[in-house]
Design a protein around this motif. Structure first.
Motif, PDB file in Angstrom:
ATOM      1  N   VAL A  89      -3.892   1.141  -6.809  1.00 10.55           N
ATOM      2  CA  VAL A  89      -4.582  -0.141  -6.736  1.00 10.55           C
ATOM      3  C   VAL A  89      -5.886   0.016  -5.960  1.00 10.55           C
ATOM      4  O   VAL A  89      -6.920  -0.557  -6.330  1.00 10.55           O
ATOM      5  CB  VAL A  89      -3.677  -1.211  -6.088  1.00 10.55           C
ATOM      6  N   GLN A  90      -5.872   0.812  -4.885  1.00  4.94           N
ATOM      7  CA  GLN A  90      -7.094   1.068  -4.128  1.00  4.94           C
ATOM      8  C   GLN A  90      -8.151   1.715  -5.017  1.00  4.94           C
ATOM      9  O   GLN A  90      -9.314   1.300  -5.028  1.00  4.94           O
ATOM     10  CB  GLN A  90      -6.799   1.986  -2.939  1.00  4.94           C
ATOM     11  N   LYS A  91      -7.753   2.737  -5.756  1.00  3.00           N
ATOM     12  CA  LYS A  91      -8.700   3.437  -6.634  1.00  3.00           C
ATOM     13  C   LYS A  91      -9.251   2.491  -7.695  1.00  3.00           C
ATOM     14  O   LYS A  91     -10.434   2.567  -8.065  1.00  3.00           O
ATOM     15  CB  LYS A  91      -8.012   4.641  -7.284  1.00  3.00           C
ATOM     16  N   LEU A  92      -8.399   1.608  -8.193  1.00 14.07           N
ATOM     17  CA  LEU A  92      -8.841   0.658  -9.207  1.00 14.07           C
ATOM     18  C   LEU A  92      -9.834  -0.338  -8.625  1.00 14.07           C
ATOM     19  O   LEU A  92     -10.889  -0.608  -9.212  1.00 14.07           O
ATOM     20  CB  LEU A  92      -7.634  -0.071  -9.794  1.00 14.07           C
ATOM     21  N   LEU A  93      -9.538  -0.898  -7.450  1.00 16.57           N
ATOM     22  CA  LEU A  93     -10.426  -1.866  -6.819  1.00 16.57           C
ATOM     23  C   LEU A  93     -11.792  -1.249  -6.508  1.00 16.57           C
ATOM     24  O   LEU A  93     -12.819  -1.925  -6.597  1.00 16.57           O
ATOM     25  CB  LEU A  93      -9.801  -2.404  -5.528  1.00 16.57           C
ATOM     26  N   PHE A  94     -11.810   0.028  -6.163  1.00 18.37           N
ATOM     27  CA  PHE A  94     -13.063   0.703  -5.835  1.00 18.37           C
ATOM     28  C   PHE A  94     -13.742   1.289  -7.061  1.00 18.37           C
ATOM     29  O   PHE A  94     -14.775   1.929  -6.950  1.00 18.37           O
ATOM     30  CB  PHE A  94     -12.809   1.805  -4.800  1.00 18.37           C
ATOM     31  N   GLY A  95     -13.156   1.092  -8.250  1.00 16.10           N
ATOM     32  CA  GLY A  95     -13.792   1.549  -9.479  1.00 16.10           C
ATOM     33  C   GLY A  95     -13.970   3.035  -9.572  1.00 16.10           C
ATOM     34  O   GLY A  95     -14.982   3.519 -10.085  1.00 16.10           O
ATOM     35  N   GLN A  96     -13.001   3.806  -9.076  1.00 21.86           N
ATOM     36  CA  GLN A  96     -13.087   5.268  -9.104  1.00 21.86           C
ATOM     37  C   GLN A  96     -12.668   5.760 -10.495  1.00 21.86           C
ATOM     38  O   GLN A  96     -11.489   5.997 -10.766  1.00 21.86           O
ATOM     39  CB  GLN A  96     -12.219   5.869  -8.005  1.00 21.86           C
ATOM     40  N   LEU A  97     -13.666   5.911 -11.359  1.00 21.14           N
ATOM     41  CA  LEU A  97     -13.400   6.189 -12.774  1.00 21.14           C
ATOM     42  C   LEU A  97     -12.648   7.484 -12.989  1.00 21.14           C
ATOM     43  O   LEU A  97     -11.894   7.626 -13.952  1.00 21.14           O
ATOM     44  CB  LEU A  97     -14.722   6.241 -13.552  1.00 21.14           C
ATOM     45  N   GLY A  98     -12.859   8.459 -12.118  1.00 18.36           N
ATOM     46  CA  GLY A  98     -12.220   9.762 -12.329  1.00 18.36           C
ATOM     47  C   GLY A  98     -10.759   9.796 -11.956  1.00 18.36           C
ATOM     48  O   GLY A  98     -10.071  10.782 -12.252  1.00 18.36           O
ATOM     49  N   VAL A 100      -8.547   6.652 -11.999  1.00 18.25           N
ATOM     50  CA  VAL A 100      -7.746   5.536 -12.506  1.00 18.25           C
ATOM     51  C   VAL A 100      -7.060   5.944 -13.803  1.00 18.25           C
ATOM     52  O   VAL A 100      -7.673   6.525 -14.696  1.00 18.25           O
ATOM     53  CB  VAL A 100      -8.628   4.296 -12.727  1.00 18.25           C
ATOM     54  N   LYS A 101      -5.777   5.631 -13.901  1.00 19.21           N
ATOM     55  CA  LYS A 101      -5.007   5.894 -15.107  1.00 19.21           C
ATOM     56  C   LYS A 101      -4.408   4.590 -15.615  1.00 19.21           C
ATOM     57  O   LYS A 101      -4.123   3.686 -14.845  1.00 19.21           O
ATOM     58  CB  LYS A 101      -3.884   6.909 -14.840  1.00 19.21           C
ATOM     59  N   ASN A 102      -4.220   4.545 -16.930  1.00 21.14           N
ATOM     60  CA  ASN A 102      -3.656   3.340 -17.530  1.00 21.14           C
ATOM     61  C   ASN A 102      -2.144   3.367 -17.382  1.00 21.14           C
ATOM     62  O   ASN A 102      -1.438   4.035 -18.127  1.00 21.14           O
ATOM     63  CB  ASN A 102      -4.039   3.256 -19.015  1.00 21.14           C
ATOM     64  N   THR A 103      -1.636   2.633 -16.376  1.00 11.94           N
ATOM     65  CA  THR A 103      -0.191   2.583 -16.143  1.00 11.94           C
ATOM     66  C   THR A 103       0.434   1.340 -16.736  1.00 11.94           C
ATOM     67  O   THR A 103       1.649   1.192 -16.721  1.00 11.94           O
ATOM     68  CB  THR A 103       0.098   2.604 -14.633  1.00 11.94           C
ATOM     69  N   GLN A 104      -0.387   0.438 -17.263  1.00 12.85           N
ATOM     70  CA  GLN A 104       0.137  -0.799 -17.814  1.00 12.85           C
ATOM     71  C   GLN A 104       0.632  -0.578 -19.238  1.00 12.85           C
ATOM     72  O   GLN A 104      -0.033   0.056 -20.056  1.00 12.85           O
ATOM     73  CB  GLN A 104      -0.934  -1.885 -17.796  1.00 12.85           C
ATOM     74  N   ALA A 408       1.136  -6.351  -3.360  1.00 16.62           N
ATOM     75  CA  ALA A 408      -0.101  -5.811  -2.783  1.00 16.62           C
ATOM     76  C   ALA A 408      -1.215  -6.850  -2.751  1.00 16.62           C
ATOM     77  O   ALA A 408      -2.357  -6.517  -2.483  1.00 16.62           O
ATOM     78  CB  ALA A 408      -0.559  -4.594  -3.578  1.00 16.62           C
ATOM     79  N   LYS A 409      -0.869  -8.117  -3.046  1.00 15.12           N
ATOM     80  CA  LYS A 409      -1.805  -9.232  -2.940  1.00 15.12           C
ATOM     81  C   LYS A 409      -2.963  -9.129  -3.930  1.00 15.12           C
ATOM     82  O   LYS A 409      -4.066  -9.568  -3.661  1.00 15.12           O
ATOM     83  CB  LYS A 409      -2.350  -9.347  -1.517  1.00 15.12           C
ATOM     84  N   ILE A 410      -2.713  -8.531  -5.073  1.00 14.10           N
ATOM     85  CA  ILE A 410      -3.693  -8.537  -6.152  1.00 14.10           C
ATOM     86  C   ILE A 410      -2.989  -9.078  -7.384  1.00 14.10           C
ATOM     87  O   ILE A 410      -1.908  -8.619  -7.755  1.00 14.10           O
ATOM     88  CB  ILE A 410      -4.269  -7.133  -6.418  1.00 14.10           C
ATOM     89  N   SER A 411      -3.557 -10.074  -8.009  1.00 15.23           N
ATOM     90  CA  SER A 411      -2.901 -10.737  -9.125  1.00 15.23           C
ATOM     91  C   SER A 411      -2.884  -9.835 -10.348  1.00 15.23           C
ATOM     92  O   SER A 411      -3.756  -8.972 -10.518  1.00 15.23           O
ATOM     93  CB  SER A 411      -3.625 -12.043  -9.458  1.00 15.23           C
ATOM     94  N   ASN A 412      -1.887 -10.055 -11.208  1.00 15.04           N
ATOM     95  CA  ASN A 412      -1.827  -9.298 -12.462  1.00 15.04           C
ATOM     96  C   ASN A 412      -3.068  -9.557 -13.311  1.00 15.04           C
ATOM     97  O   ASN A 412      -3.551  -8.662 -14.008  1.00 15.04           O
ATOM     98  CB  ASN A 412      -0.573  -9.677 -13.251  1.00 15.04           C
ATOM     99  N   ARG A 413      -3.577 -10.791 -13.241  1.00 11.64           N
ATOM    100  CA  ARG A 413      -4.755 -11.135 -14.028  1.00 11.64           C
ATOM    101  C   ARG A 413      -5.961 -10.291 -13.611  1.00 11.64           C
ATOM    102  O   ARG A 413      -6.646  -9.712 -14.456  1.00 11.64           O
ATOM    103  CB  ARG A 413      -5.056 -12.629 -13.853  1.00 11.64           C
ATOM    104  N   LEU A 414      -6.207 -10.195 -12.294  1.00 11.13           N
ATOM    105  CA  LEU A 414      -7.328  -9.380 -11.820  1.00 11.13           C
ATOM    106  C   LEU A 414      -7.067  -7.901 -12.086  1.00 11.13           C
ATOM    107  O   LEU A 414      -7.980  -7.160 -12.475  1.00 11.13           O
ATOM    108  CB  LEU A 414      -7.560  -9.614 -10.333  1.00 11.13           C
ATOM    109  N   LEU A 419      -8.787  -3.128 -14.759  1.00 11.49           N
ATOM    110  CA  LEU A 419      -8.321  -1.956 -15.503  1.00 11.49           C
ATOM    111  C   LEU A 419      -8.969  -1.904 -16.881  1.00 11.49           C
ATOM    112  O   LEU A 419      -9.357  -0.825 -17.354  1.00 11.49           O
ATOM    113  CB  LEU A 419      -6.801  -1.987 -15.625  1.00 11.49           C
ATOM    114  N   HIS A 420      -9.102  -3.049 -17.531  1.00  7.17           N
ATOM    115  CA  HIS A 420      -9.705  -3.110 -18.862  1.00  7.17           C
ATOM    116  C   HIS A 420     -11.108  -2.523 -18.852  1.00  7.17           C
ATOM    117  O   HIS A 420     -11.454  -1.649 -19.668  1.00  7.17           O
ATOM    118  CB  HIS A 420      -9.731  -4.570 -19.335  1.00  7.17           C
ATOM    119  N   HIS A 421     -11.946  -2.957 -17.921  1.00  5.51           N
ATOM    120  CA  HIS A 421     -13.332  -2.487 -17.878  1.00  5.51           C
ATOM    121  C   HIS A 421     -13.417  -1.040 -17.391  1.00  5.51           C
ATOM    122  O   HIS A 421     -14.297  -0.282 -17.830  1.00  5.51           O
ATOM    123  CB  HIS A 421     -14.154  -3.404 -16.972  1.00  5.51           C
TER     124      HIS A 421
END
Length: 608
Positions: A89-98, A100-104, A408-414, A419-421
């Motif tokens: 979640v940290q890596k996703l919030l910080f936009g670390q493209l290298g 982030v993996k699609n776990t959804q 982790a206090k981050i909504s599924n919507r966010l 993750l999409h972008h």
């Protein structure tokens, strides 16, 4: 007794008289004298003469002013820790493209069924008639859609002779692995490996070695159906099967078998292992041994016929035979042994279902032989139970991940929106090549102290999105948070209000502000964005990338005209559009423009 003595440093030290000194007579005399002193009155002493103190001149000593102690500067507040977020979640919030993996996973169970067609007729019929309907119903009750794909069933049978069937199967297997919550690959592999198929392409060096070992008639046959591609690096020979309208199409199965036989007899062991693979072996390679496969998503059903009679009329259905009289094909059997050994190491033991079934004349027939009927019933219950357990376990794991995201206090919507972008950016980076000088100039600007907004514009299809994604990845570092949006590609990026709201919500998580700040009215979101950007520091910088602002002809008045320190803003749009003119008018001198030329233009980009 009293006195003084002097120490080595000439400091006087007083020595007090010791107590309990002298004998008894001394003590008695002392007592008698004390008695007499008590009887006689004590005379008053004469007053002492006045003491004359000589006057001394006053000496004034200069008093030094007190030292002025400056207070220590207050330490800069360090950014709030994000340790309570999960690492992904940290890596996703910080936009670390290298990283982030699609776990959804979507609410779907999608499974590819791989089998040798003739050998597994009984097992596949049991699956489709008895197991598939129950799995579909069970998944529906859990809120999931169940879908199974079998190349040997339905409309897929029309593709068996198609030259692109292998590519289609590989893509479907990859899609099942990406989308399925639960099992994604069901393998029915028994004692038949199936004959190898003609390799789709052969490196020209290996093809030349093959031609040197065949006679002229065989050389003419393989050259007729293999086209030399001189443009490929390295050069290859590509299989060109006859079209269905061609005269050779009806004889293609026999011709294909003959080409395989030539290759099998003339090639060495290394070429055979590399090129002479059957359909089932290539399915297994994609579904079980590929980097995208998972052990938890694989199930292998293995049936062994005991006391098998290779002379039976239907023996060819269950074992690969060759020669005359027909005997087990040594090459296919060797390949099968090697494949099963590799599978034994890869498949989870509980996902391996093995049956020992006695051989009967005429092959498997549940209506005639009770032992075969017992096998059918056992297969129904065992396979259904195993698949249901895997599905339920996978759904529970998916729900656990969803709960952790909420914890982790981050909504599924966010989470889904970011993750999409991020995944779109990753795909752009994979296919991006060139533009080295442009990227270097962009990086220099984004890592400088400039507070100007950067705008990349150009013709449609000039590669603006790819440049935006690539430069985002190049600027990635621990102290930099990347917020990237491809406008119009998701529901939350199709209006100004929802776009700015999702950006503000992500920034609120990055700078540990309450997410309620992002739920203000549309007229206040621009102000909220500016306030959040003031939280940026050298320890936690931020880069905001907004690609395709002209996609929806958006109002741009909410864009900050002055960027705080440690904040960078990168925009992209199509040249000469209404949005392009609005951005220039709104930002004025706070804007730096870079124009990317169309792909057919030879000149390089323009920096304004």
């Amino acid at each position: 007794m009293g006195g003084t003595c002097s120490s080595k440093n000439n400091t006087a030290v007083t020595i007090e008289p010791q107590k309990n000194m002298g004998n008894r007579q001394g003590k008695a005399a002392s007592s008698s004298n004390d008695m007499q002193k008590r009887k006689e009155p004590t005379p008053k002493p004469d007053p002492p003469p006045p003491t004359v103190i000589p006057q001394q001149k006053e000496h004034r000593t200069a008093v030094e002013p007190p030292l002025k102690i400056e207070p220590a500067p207050a330490p800069k507040p360090s950014p709030a820790s994000l340790d309570f977020y999960r690492d992904d979640v940290q890596k996703l919030l910080f936009g670390q493209l290298g990283f982030v993996k699609n776990t959804q996973k979507p609410w779907m169970v999608r499974m590819f069924v791989s089998a040798v067609a003739v050998d597994s007729d009984l097992e596949r019929n049991i699956f489709w008639k008895h197991i598939y309907p129950k799995l579909r119903s069970h998944c529906s009750e859990l809120g999931y859609e169940f879908l199974a794909v079998d190349p040997q069933e339905g409309s897929w049978t029309n593709l068996v002779q198609d030259k692109n069937t292998r590519d289609i199967c590989s893509n479907v297997i990859l899609e099942c692995q990406a989308k399925s919550t639960g099992p994604n690959f069901l393998l029915f592999l028994n004692q038949k490996h199936d004959r190898c198929i003609c390799p789709k392409q052969i490196r020209s060096t290996a093809f030349d070695r093959l031609q040197k070992k065949v006679d002229e008639e065989q050389k003419g046959l393989i050259n007729r159906y293999y086209y030399h591609d001189t443009n490929a690096i390295p050069q290859v020979h590509i299989l060109q099967p006859p079209h269905e309208s061609h005269d050779d199409f009806a004889d293609w199965p026999q011709t294909k078998e003959r080409i395989c036989s030539i290759m099998r007899n003339c090639w060495g062991k290394e070429e055979k292992e590399f090129y002479m693979a059957s359909d089932i072996e290539m399915d297994v390679s994609d579904g079980i041994f590929s980097p995208t496969s998972s052990k938890e998503g694989t199930v292998w059903v293995h049936r062994v016929l005991n006391d098998f009679d290779s002379t039976d009329e239907v023996a060819w259905k269950y074992v690969d035979l060759a020669g005359d009289p027909k005997e087990p094909d040594g090459h296919s059997q060797e390949q099968l042994i090697q494949l099963t050994r590799r599978l034994a190491d890869q498949v989870i033991e509980s996902h391996f279902i093995k049956f020992n079934v006695p051989w009967k004349e005429g092959g498997l027939d549940p209506q005639v032989h009770s032992s075969h009927q017992q096998y059918v019933e056992t297969l129904k219950s065992s396979l259904l139970k195993q698949l249901m357990e895997i599905i339920e376990k996978s759904i529970s794991e998916k729900e656990r991940i969803d709960e952790e995201i909420q914890t982790a206090k981050i909504s599924n919507r966010l989470f889904d929106e970011v993750l999409h972008h991020t995944l779109i950016a990753q795909n752009h980076c994979k296919s991006f090549v060139g533009q080295t000088h442009l990227l270097e100039d962009l990086k220099n600007h984004l890592t400088s102290d400039s507070k100007q907004v950067l705008l990349i514009h150009g013709a449609t299809g000039s590669g603006k999105s790819g440049v935006a994604a690539k430069i985002t990845k190049m600027c990635q570092r621990d102290s930099m948070a990347n917020v990237i949006r491809f406008v119009g590609s998701s529901g939350a990026s199709r209006s100004v209000n929802s776009l700015v709201q999702s950006i503000c919500e992500q920034l609120a998580h990055i700078y540990q502000e309450h997410v309620s700040v992002s739920y203000k009215g549309a007229d206040k979101l621009g102000c909220t964005l500016s306030q959040l950007l003031l939280k940026a520091s050298s320890e936690r910088q931020v880069l905001i990338v907004l690609d395709g602002l002209d996609t929806l002809d958006m109002n741009v008045s909410w864009l900050p005209t002055t960027l705080p320190s440690h904040v960078k803003l990168l925009l992209t749009c199509t040249s000469s559009t209404k949005t392009h003119e609005n951005i220039k008018s709104h930002l004025g001198s706070h804007l730096v423009e870079i124009e990317i030329p169309a792909l057919d233009e030879k000149n390089d980009y323009k920096l304004n």
